[in-house]
Design a protein around this motif. Structure first.
Motif, PDB file in Angstrom:
ATOM      1  N   VAL A   1       5.289  -8.752 -12.321  1.00  0.00           N
ATOM      2  CA  VAL A   1       6.338  -8.525 -11.335  1.00  0.00           C
ATOM      3  C   VAL A   1       6.302  -7.112 -10.741  1.00  0.00           C
ATOM      4  N   LEU A   2       5.153  -6.442 -10.820  1.00  0.00           N
ATOM      5  CA  LEU A   2       5.077  -5.052 -10.393  1.00  0.00           C
ATOM      6  C   LEU A   2       4.475  -4.881  -9.005  1.00  0.00           C
ATOM      7  N   GLY A   3       4.362  -5.962  -8.243  1.00  0.00           N
ATOM      8  CA  GLY A   3       3.924  -5.865  -6.856  1.00  0.00           C
ATOM      9  C   GLY A   3       2.539  -6.427  -6.609  1.00  0.00           C
ATOM     10  N   ASP A   4       2.304  -6.818  -5.365  1.00  0.00           N
ATOM     11  CA  ASP A   4       1.028  -7.373  -4.922  1.00  0.00           C
ATOM     12  C   ASP A   4       0.241  -6.265  -4.223  1.00  0.00           C
ATOM     13  N   ASP A   5      -0.803  -5.769  -4.880  1.00  0.00           N
ATOM     14  CA  ASP A   5      -1.540  -4.625  -4.320  1.00  0.00           C
ATOM     15  C   ASP A   5      -2.481  -5.016  -3.192  1.00  0.00           C
ATOM     16  N   THR A   6      -2.500  -6.291  -2.788  1.00  0.00           N
ATOM     17  CA  THR A   6      -3.317  -6.698  -1.643  1.00  0.00           C
ATOM     18  C   THR A   6      -2.544  -6.625  -0.326  1.00  0.00           C
ATOM     19  N   MET A   7      -1.272  -6.292  -0.372  1.00  0.00           N
ATOM     20  CA  MET A   7      -0.462  -6.292   0.845  1.00  0.00           C
ATOM     21  C   MET A   7      -0.886  -5.187   1.803  1.00  0.00           C
ATOM     22  N   SER A   8      -0.751  -5.461   3.091  1.00  0.00           N
ATOM     23  CA  SER A   8      -0.984  -4.427   4.096  1.00  0.00           C
ATOM     24  C   SER A   8       0.216  -3.474   4.111  1.00  0.00           C
ATOM     25  N   PRO A   9       0.020  -2.240   4.583  1.00  0.00           N
ATOM     26  CA  PRO A   9       1.158  -1.321   4.689  1.00  0.00           C
ATOM     27  C   PRO A   9       2.288  -1.893   5.547  1.00  0.00           C
ATOM     28  N   ALA A  10       1.934  -2.616   6.615  1.00  0.00           N
ATOM     29  CA  ALA A  10       2.966  -3.204   7.480  1.00  0.00           C
ATOM     30  C   ALA A  10       3.773  -4.254   6.739  1.00  0.00           C
ATOM     31  N   ALA A  11       3.091  -5.066   5.942  1.00  0.00           N
ATOM     32  CA  ALA A  11       3.792  -6.096   5.189  1.00  0.00           C
ATOM     33  C   ALA A  11       4.689  -5.486   4.124  1.00  0.00           C
ATOM     34  N   ARG A  12       4.177  -4.461   3.453  1.00  0.00           N
ATOM     35  CA  ARG A  12       4.986  -3.817   2.409  1.00  0.00           C
ATOM     36  C   ARG A  12       6.252  -3.209   3.023  1.00  0.00           C
TER      37      ARG A  12
END
Length: 263
Positions: A163-174
């Motif tokens: 539950v510590l985040g999806d590190d594949t996300m784009s900066p815009a999505a984050r």
């Protein structure tokens, strides 16, 4: 390859369906993919579980129209139900997933059986913010990782956390996820929810203080509130939380479909 639904704006939403029984949609928190549920999904094996990657995470596209909002994410959930051929499902959303679930239940009442809202808030004038020091530590790159783990589960939980985040996300999505969660305001909408509702919260949740759960339960007609002593934000990873959800779902089965030819 997992199936994909196509949202109204053309955004592809990845999802998968597992098992038999009544359908149960599991909605993840901010900036997390369906992996959020990976360690506990098997506990719901009596149900046909549906998990999805919120726009911007996992196998899903970034929001094509740049509408990053919890209400938009709710429409994506309905697109997944349509693609999976599911007319009505139970809904269990935690953290930002609980915000999304509120909009599904308010805007699409006929698609929701029982509703479980965990570690979440209705937002708006009833929202109770975390302590400013918590927000400061989360915003500090040097402290963020340790602080997030502490808020989620505390030092007593060893090993990897999903539950510590999806590190594949784009900066815009984050950034879009942060904006969607922070701007969530269903305060005026949740009193219209008709689904049987369970509100779950950890008593030691500093990320979304438990007063949010109490206020949310007070806003939804007939809602049941369960506060778990000693539990933090990721309370849903604990067996006692799963037992509460299964108890509630068993008490509120989906209505039988009408017989062929019935009016």
């Amino acid at each position: 390859m997992s199936p994909r639904a196509v949202a109204g704006d053309g955004t592809g939403i990845g999802f998968d369906v597992r098992g038999d029984g009544e359908p149960l949609v599991l909605l993840a928190g901010q900036a997390n993919s369906r992996h959020w549920w990976s360690t506990v999904r098997g506990d719901y094996a009596a149900y046909r579980t549906v998990v999805l990657d919120t726009a911007g995470t996992g196998t899903s596209d970034d929001a094509a129209d740049h509408d990053w909002s919890t209400r938009r994410f709710a429409r994506d959930v309905v697109a997944v139900l349509d693609e999976a051929g599911i007319a009505r499902a139970h809904l269990y959303g935690t953290s930002m997933g609980g915000r999304v679930a509120q909009w599904v239940a308010a805007d699409h009442p006929g698609r929701v059986g029982a509703l479980v809202l965990g570690c979440t808030t209705a937002g708006g004038p009833g929202a109770v913010a975390p302590d400013p020091q918590v927000l400061r530590r989360l915003a500090d790159p040097g402290e963020n990782g340790v602080e997030l783990r502490r808020l989620m589960a505390g030092p007593q939980v060893a090993g990897p956390l999903p539950v510590l985040g999806d590190d594949t996300m784009s900066p815009a999505a984050r950034a879009g996820h942060r904006r969607a969660s922070a701007r969530h305001d269903a305060w005026a909408a949740v009193p219209a929810i008709t689904a049987p509702t369970l509100v779950l919260h950890g008593a030691d949740d500093e990320l979304t203080p438990p007063a949010n759960g109490r206020r949310l339960a007070d806003r939804i007609p007939g809602a049941e509130l369960v506060v778990l002593p000693g539990a933090r934000h990721a309370y849903f990873l604990e067996p006692r939380a799963t037992r509460e959800v299964l108890r509630f779902l068993a008490a509120h089965p989906l209505p039988a479909p009408p017989a062929p030819g019935a009016r």
